[in-house]
Design an enzyme around this catalytic site. Structure first.
Site, PDB file in Angstrom:
ATOM      1  CG  ASP A  31      56.731  66.942  31.471  1.00 51.33           C
ATOM      2  OD1 ASP A  31      56.027  67.053  30.917  1.00 51.33           O
ATOM      3  OD2 ASP A  31      57.812  66.747  30.795  1.00 51.33           O
ATOM      4  CB  SER A 109      47.432  56.827  20.974  1.00 50.86           C
ATOM      5  OG  SER A 109      46.957  57.340  19.757  1.00 50.86           O
ATOM      6  CG  ASN A 110      43.963  57.923  17.061  1.00 53.13           C
ATOM      7  OD1 ASN A 110      44.382  57.686  15.756  1.00 53.13           O
ATOM      8  ND2 ASN A 110      44.479  59.050  17.752  1.00 53.13           N
ATOM      9  CE1 TYR A 134      52.315  58.226  21.050  1.00 59.81           C
ATOM     10  CE2 TYR A 134      50.943  57.950  19.237  1.00 59.81           C
ATOM     11  CZ  TYR A 134      51.294  58.542  20.248  1.00 59.81           C
ATOM     12  OH  TYR A 134      50.285  58.995  21.189  1.00 59.81           O
ATOM     13  CE  LYS A 138      50.824  56.489  23.781  1.00 66.49           C
ATOM     14  NZ  LYS A 138      50.794  57.179  25.187  1.00 66.49           N
ATOM     15  NE  ARG A 172      43.509  60.519  11.856  1.00 64.75           N
ATOM     16  CZ  ARG A 172      44.169  60.975  12.963  1.00 64.75           C
ATOM     17  NH1 ARG A 172      44.521  62.126  13.001  1.00 64.75           N
ATOM     18  NH2 ARG A 172      44.620  60.019  13.751  1.00 64.75           N
TER      19      ARG A 172
HETATM   20  C1  15L Z   1      48.098  61.122  19.054  1.00 63.15           C
HETATM   21  O1  15L Z   1      48.369  59.885  19.778  1.00 63.15           O
HETATM   22  C2  15L Z   1      49.219  62.000  19.201  1.00 63.15           C
HETATM   23  O2  15L Z   1      49.646  62.096  20.541  1.00 63.15           O
HETATM   24  C3  15L Z   1      48.668  63.340  19.019  1.00 63.15           C
HETATM   25  O3  15L Z   1      49.856  64.532  18.749  1.00 63.15           O
HETATM   26  C4  15L Z   1      47.908  63.517  17.500  1.00 63.15           C
HETATM   27  O4  15L Z   1      48.768  63.085  16.519  1.00 63.15           O
HETATM   28  C5  15L Z   1      46.838  62.400  17.718  1.00 63.15           C
HETATM   29  O5  15L Z   1      47.248  61.308  17.966  1.00 63.15           O
HETATM   30  C6  15L Z   1      46.033  62.223  16.268  1.00 63.15           C
HETATM   31  O6  15L Z   1      45.656  61.236  16.082  1.00 63.15           O
HETATM   32  O7  15L Z   1      45.352  63.292  15.825  1.00 63.15           O
END
Ligand code: 15L
Length: 275
Positions: A31, A109-110, A134, A138, A172
């Site tokens: 990190d 990520s979603n 963001y 991704k 959600r």
């Molecule tokens: C993500 O990608 C984030 O890193 C996390 O902090 C949450 O916000 C998550 O998505 C989410 O959609 O709940």
């Protein structure tokens, strides 16, 4: 035991999965911040910044694979997102290629798909619909993993993570929740499955309210053990404390979609599927 690099090792998700991973792998934790306070057996610490290409080469040298959780993890201005998530990801993938590290697990990520309405079921064949910078980073990450698999023979897995935790936080998250044990199962498939090229999978537990077709994960043997619905009362009680959101409540990405929204809500909601 295989040696696996884990980036973003001081973060919250890493903290939940390290105790499970270190029973099967020797972990090289990294990190840019301070080391985790709870270093355990089979864990060693390497402070390194993703934006430092030389540090990435040293970090991955001799490893068998990388679990890449590092980088900016929520929405921010372009510079804050792009340095770690675009340049940094390029650096660590290039280091893997140069050092012969063949397995790469990317924490997508979603939010790469966040502007799909909640009423739509999506899989891995639809076009991306990022809900912020963001989310764009991704989508880029999935694309560059695809490139390194196709052009350089790496074996990559992009996990479109929902929300990792021991219980879903709101309504959600009843649809997108991912228990840490199920995330570890997906990661181990990505590190071990002999036939992976570049797999895109959804990082979700066995959630009854899912919006996602996770056939790609199931076809690799993924059998999630947890179901968000078992925590329904908790999630609904937490939801009752949160104000309604005119944009965020309509889309899979939630609050990320409403952040700075000045578009045409009706058109975004009802746009014909690209595919
Ligand atoms: C993500 O990608 C984030 O890193 C996390 O902090 C949450 O916000 C998550 O998505 C989410 O959609 O709940």
């Amino acid at each position: 035991m295989k040696t696996i690099v884990l980036t973003g090792a001081s973060g919250g998700v890493a903290g939940m999965i390290r105790p499970l991973l270190r029973t099967n792998y020797k972990l090289r934790l990294s990190d840019r911040g301070a080391a985790p306070a709870d270093l355990g057996p089979n864990e060693e610490w390497h402070q390194a910044d993703l934006t430092d290409a030389g540090a990435m080469a040293a970090l991955v040298d001799g490893a068998d694979g990388v679990i890449h959780l590092g980088g900016q993890s929520v929405e921010a201005d372009w510079e804050t997102v792009a340095r770690p998530n675009i340049d940094g990801l390029y650096n660590i993938l290039t280091a893997c290629h140069e050092k012969g590290v063949n397995r790469f697990i990317f924490a997508s990520s979603n939010h790469a798909m966040g502007f799909y309405p909640r009423r739509r079921r999506v899989g891995i064949d639809q076009a991306v619909r990022p809900d912020g910078l963001y989310g764009v980073s991704k989508a880029f990450g999935e694309a560059i993993c695809s490139l390194f698999a196709d052009k350089h023979g790496m074996r990559c897995m992009s996990i479109r993570i929902g929300n990792v935790g021991t219980a879903p936080l709101d309504i959600r998250r009843l649809s997108i929740w991912l228990h840490p044990e199920d995330l570890v199962q997906l990661i181990e498939i990505g590190l071990e499955h002999p036939e992976i090229h570049h797999a895109i999978v959804y990082g979700a537990s066995h959630n009854e309210r899912t919006w996602w077709d996770n056939t790609s994960a199931h076809s690799l043997g993924y059998e999630p053990k947890h179901n968000a619905e078992d925590h329904r009362d908790h999630a609904l009680a937490e939801q009752a404390k949160i104000p309604a959101e005119p944009v965020g409540d309509l889309f899979q990405g939630g609050t990320f979609t409403g952040d700075g929204f000045d578009g045409d809500l009706d058109r975004t909601l009802n746009a014909r599927p690209i595919r």
